[in-house]
Design a protein around this motif. Sequence first.
Motif, PDB file in Angstrom:
ATOM      1  N   ARG A  27       0.835  -1.194   0.000  1.00 31.53           N
ATOM      2  CA  ARG A  27       0.000   0.000   0.000  1.00 31.53           C
ATOM      3  C   ARG A  27       0.869   1.243   0.000  1.00 31.53           C
ATOM      4  O   ARG A  27       1.974   1.237   0.542  1.00 31.53           O
ATOM      5  CB  ARG A  27      -0.905  -0.016   1.233  1.00 31.53           C
ATOM      6  N   PHE A  33       4.500   4.897   6.186  1.00 34.49           N
ATOM      7  CA  PHE A  33       3.816   5.653   7.244  1.00 34.49           C
ATOM      8  C   PHE A  33       3.317   4.702   8.331  1.00 34.49           C
ATOM      9  O   PHE A  33       3.581   4.900   9.526  1.00 34.49           O
ATOM     10  CB  PHE A  33       2.630   6.417   6.631  1.00 34.49           C
ATOM     11  N   GLN A  34       2.607   3.665   7.909  1.00 37.42           N
ATOM     12  CA  GLN A  34       1.987   2.748   8.874  1.00 37.42           C
ATOM     13  C   GLN A  34       3.052   1.974   9.662  1.00 37.42           C
ATOM     14  O   GLN A  34       2.892   1.738  10.857  1.00 37.42           O
ATOM     15  CB  GLN A  34       1.033   1.789   8.157  1.00 37.42           C
ATOM     16  N   ALA A  69       4.659   4.343  12.153  1.00 38.37           N
ATOM     17  CA  ALA A  69       3.684   4.600  13.225  1.00 38.37           C
ATOM     18  C   ALA A  69       3.634   3.393  14.173  1.00 38.37           C
ATOM     19  O   ALA A  69       3.578   3.555  15.395  1.00 38.37           O
ATOM     20  CB  ALA A  69       2.310   4.890  12.639  1.00 38.37           C
ATOM     21  N   ALA A  83       6.713   3.409  16.406  1.00 33.62           N
ATOM     22  CA  ALA A  83       6.654   4.500  17.398  1.00 33.62           C
ATOM     23  C   ALA A  83       5.667   4.160  18.520  1.00 33.62           C
ATOM     24  O   ALA A  83       5.988   4.301  19.705  1.00 33.62           O
ATOM     25  CB  ALA A  83       6.253   5.811  16.715  1.00 33.62           C
ATOM     26  N   LEU A 128      10.438   8.741  14.349  1.00 35.67           N
ATOM     27  CA  LEU A 128       9.464   9.835  14.403  1.00 35.67           C
ATOM     28  C   LEU A 128       9.709  10.836  13.273  1.00 35.67           C
ATOM     29  O   LEU A 128       8.776  11.316  12.638  1.00 35.67           O
ATOM     30  CB  LEU A 128       9.524  10.531  15.762  1.00 35.67           C
ATOM     31  N   ALA A 129      10.982  11.139  13.018  1.00 33.07           N
ATOM     32  CA  ALA A 129      11.305  12.089  11.950  1.00 33.07           C
ATOM     33  C   ALA A 129      10.880  11.531  10.591  1.00 33.07           C
ATOM     34  O   ALA A 129      10.298  12.244   9.769  1.00 33.07           O
ATOM     35  CB  ALA A 129      12.807  12.392  11.959  1.00 33.07           C
ATOM     36  N   LEU A 176       8.528   9.389  10.110  1.00 33.81           N
ATOM     37  CA  LEU A 176       7.061   9.374  10.082  1.00 33.81           C
ATOM     38  C   LEU A 176       6.512  10.748   9.696  1.00 33.81           C
ATOM     39  O   LEU A 176       5.596  10.863   8.887  1.00 33.81           O
ATOM     40  CB  LEU A 176       6.521   8.946  11.448  1.00 33.81           C
ATOM     41  N   LEU A 177       7.107  11.786  10.260  1.00 31.92           N
ATOM     42  CA  LEU A 177       6.611  13.140   9.971  1.00 31.92           C
ATOM     43  C   LEU A 177       6.895  13.535   8.519  1.00 31.92           C
ATOM     44  O   LEU A 177       6.188  14.362   7.943  1.00 31.92           O
ATOM     45  CB  LEU A 177       7.238  14.145  10.944  1.00 31.92           C
ATOM     46  N   GLN A 200       6.559  11.626   5.985  1.00 33.90           N
ATOM     47  CA  GLN A 200       5.640  10.945   5.076  1.00 33.90           C
ATOM     48  C   GLN A 200       4.435  11.836   4.774  1.00 33.90           C
ATOM     49  O   GLN A 200       4.069  12.692   5.566  1.00 33.90           O
ATOM     50  CB  GLN A 200       5.140   9.637   5.722  1.00 33.90           C
ATOM     51  N   GLY A 201       3.826  11.587   3.612  1.00 36.94           N
ATOM     52  CA  GLY A 201       2.575  12.265   3.297  1.00 36.94           C
ATOM     53  C   GLY A 201       1.461  11.733   4.176  1.00 36.94           C
ATOM     54  O   GLY A 201       1.654  10.770   4.916  1.00 36.94           O
ATOM     55  N   ALA A 202       0.291  12.348   4.087  1.00 39.01           N
ATOM     56  CA  ALA A 202      -0.850  11.893   4.892  1.00 39.01           C
ATOM     57  C   ALA A 202      -1.187  10.452   4.518  1.00 39.01           C
ATOM     58  O   ALA A 202      -1.005  10.054   3.378  1.00 39.01           O
ATOM     59  CB  ALA A 202      -2.052  12.791   4.666  1.00 39.01           C
ATOM     60  N   PRO A 203      -1.647   9.662   5.494  1.00 42.61           N
ATOM     61  CA  PRO A 203      -1.956   8.256   5.205  1.00 42.61           C
ATOM     62  C   PRO A 203      -3.143   8.122   4.260  1.00 42.61           C
ATOM     63  O   PRO A 203      -3.950   9.039   4.139  1.00 42.61           O
ATOM     64  CB  PRO A 203      -2.284   7.680   6.577  1.00 42.61           C
ATOM     65  N   GLN A 204      -3.194   6.971   3.650  1.00 39.82           N
ATOM     66  CA  GLN A 204      -4.240   6.670   2.681  1.00 39.82           C
ATOM     67  C   GLN A 204      -5.599   6.544   3.353  1.00 39.82           C
ATOM     68  O   GLN A 204      -5.693   5.992   4.438  1.00 39.82           O
ATOM     69  CB  GLN A 204      -3.869   5.346   2.022  1.00 39.82           C
TER      70      GLN A 204
END
Lengths: 390, 342
Positions: free
Chosen positions: B271, B276-277, B280, B283, B332-333, B335-336, B338-342
Amino acid sequence: MDLDFTDEQVEFRDEVRTWLAENKPREQRPDDAAGIREYDLGWQRTQWDGGWAGIAWPTEYGGGGLSLTQQLIWYEEYAAQGLPGIDATFVGLNHAGPTLMTRASEEQRAFHLPRILRGEAVWCQGFSEPDAGSDLASLRTRAVIDGDELVINGQKIWTSFANIADYQELLVRTDATGSKHEGITWAICDMRLPGIDVRPITTIEGGAEFCEVFYDDVRIPLSSVVGTIGDGWSVAMSTLSFERGTAFTANQVRLAKIVEDLIDFARDHLGPDGRRPAIADDQIARRLAEVRAAVASLRAMTYVGICDAMRTDTPGPRGSMLKLVYADLCKEIAALGMDIVGADALRRTSRWEPNGWVGYYYYAFSQSIGGGTSEIQRNIIGERMLGLPR
Amino acid sequence: MDLLPSQDQLDLIAAASDFLESRLPIEGIRQRADDPSAVDPDAWREGAELGLLTLGLDEEYGGSGRLLDDEALLFATLAEHLAPGPYLASTLGARVAAQCGDLPLATAIGEGSTLVGLAELRGDGCIGPDSIKGTFDLIDHAGAAYLLVASRQGTALVRATQFPDIGDLPSADPGSRLATATVDAATVSHWLPAETDPLWLRGTVLAAAGLAGLANALTTMSTEHAKLRVQFGRPIGVHQAIKHACADMAVAADASRSQMLFAAVCVQSGREDAAFQAYAAKAVATKAAIGNGAATIQVHGGMGYTYEHNAHLYLKRAHLLAHLFGEPAEVLAELLDQGAPQ
């Protein structure tokens, strides 16, 4: 395991997406009582006209009868488009309506349910009292049967939207001789009855919807009692299990959008050093990433909860976990918003306006109090999920 | 959409748990504390025979061909039982060998006859398709023929002989072994680029799964203690100070488990928001495992402060996993970014 939607679900999502984009309210929500009523009922009417009212309600009561997955899709699309939360219509759609469906008479349902769906009536919840908060069953508002009427005397408090409501789900004490869970009666209270005095309570957010309600010989016909006299506690509990089941899905899903909005805001807004954007500050960046991760996990928990509910068909105490995580996270995000806002925190804003982070911060305190405090949720988790002694 | 374990997966967890409880009981960690290797070689091979290292490996390489959510559930189970040994590095190592077409090596790792330890770059250095350079923490390298060296760009297998000067260090986690080695230009024997297989994300998800397993085991440990331990004439779990601590642990464990399963499915299916996932998941699970470890020691009082009690073993394993596949701050860096999650 998979996260795939079926072809029909994808088609459904596209349909929802298109309809919401074309029909969502465009104006900012007003902040006065009459304006809020007008706005929220107007949006409910739009949903009714479009065939989207009461998505969680069974079709036999005029609702959408959507599956839990479809409801999730609806809420995710709803949140993605930045739509307003379900506010003045919340009690009607998520408390009163479902209670009436499970416990009310044919006549009561026929009269009230369509009015809720069509956006013709606002409901409020007359549960809490000055001496009955978390310990709801100790409520004392008295009701005496006189002929074919209940005569009510007492006081309710923390009643959101009582000032604009048409009806109230009212818990009263009809018998004080037994245990505190006995002798409670659940009645539909018409808010225009003589003897009702609604006094607004201003909130720390500056909201206009919080109220206390006084009852001075208010006469409610016995035909407005839902369930039987003295059986009100079980009627009320059927409401709460619905509330902890799916009603908060919308809020949980909306948090994801709020975090993304906050990240965007932190890219534009000047940070604590007065030179670079807030997101360039290490501490703020880390906290943003942390809430982003936490919100992702809340979404995953929501998905798991929905899978669980589809398999077992009962909203268990798991809803308490979601409510608790949501509330804590909402406050954490709000506090982070305040730190990003910086000295602009001195200026009052409304959570309904774009980047109204100051208003959101003060609003967020309500989220771990209303609908069962976080402490009560922790008790439920500890006792009912973990089996710890009472 | 389904995020609940199937009956098949529940059976898998039960089989792994049975094996771990009988062959690798937690007490073994204390018994082997002074041994060069954290895991008994016979028990390691038995676990391999059971398929613990090859669950996600394609069948043509002797694996079970299962998906990442199966592996994630297995790694949560391994952590719940504090299984010692380089499971993470060897599982991923077999995958690297297989994807590079080295059937003999993939088989040898999968059978448990060749061990792969983990090498984590600390500070500046370089991990490339031909060679690696820098100072590395070696985790469970005892008896390992290869070390797995992972980066976001790709993952390498490097022969242990390429690390000439290995200095053993005292390991904070009694269930693992630690060493350090500096190399100038160690030769890479197998290289799997991230475009072919996002091994970094798989490793991140499996580390998160382990952390989620720890968080869960700690919740159970604290809850059971709170039911049994009596003070002031009542079980301490009646008090909200304890009850709420347990509730918070349960919530953190559930959040980390839900997210790591969500991430496993995203990485498995490629995906768009897989990274991102996965970040997350790492973290959330890091915070949950370390937080629950700290809370568990507190709930157990004086007992929780002793070496004899298991609480610290879980906390120490949590700190170990937290530093694999990216430092917590780095995760964390990323993760930030990344674009917004799907």
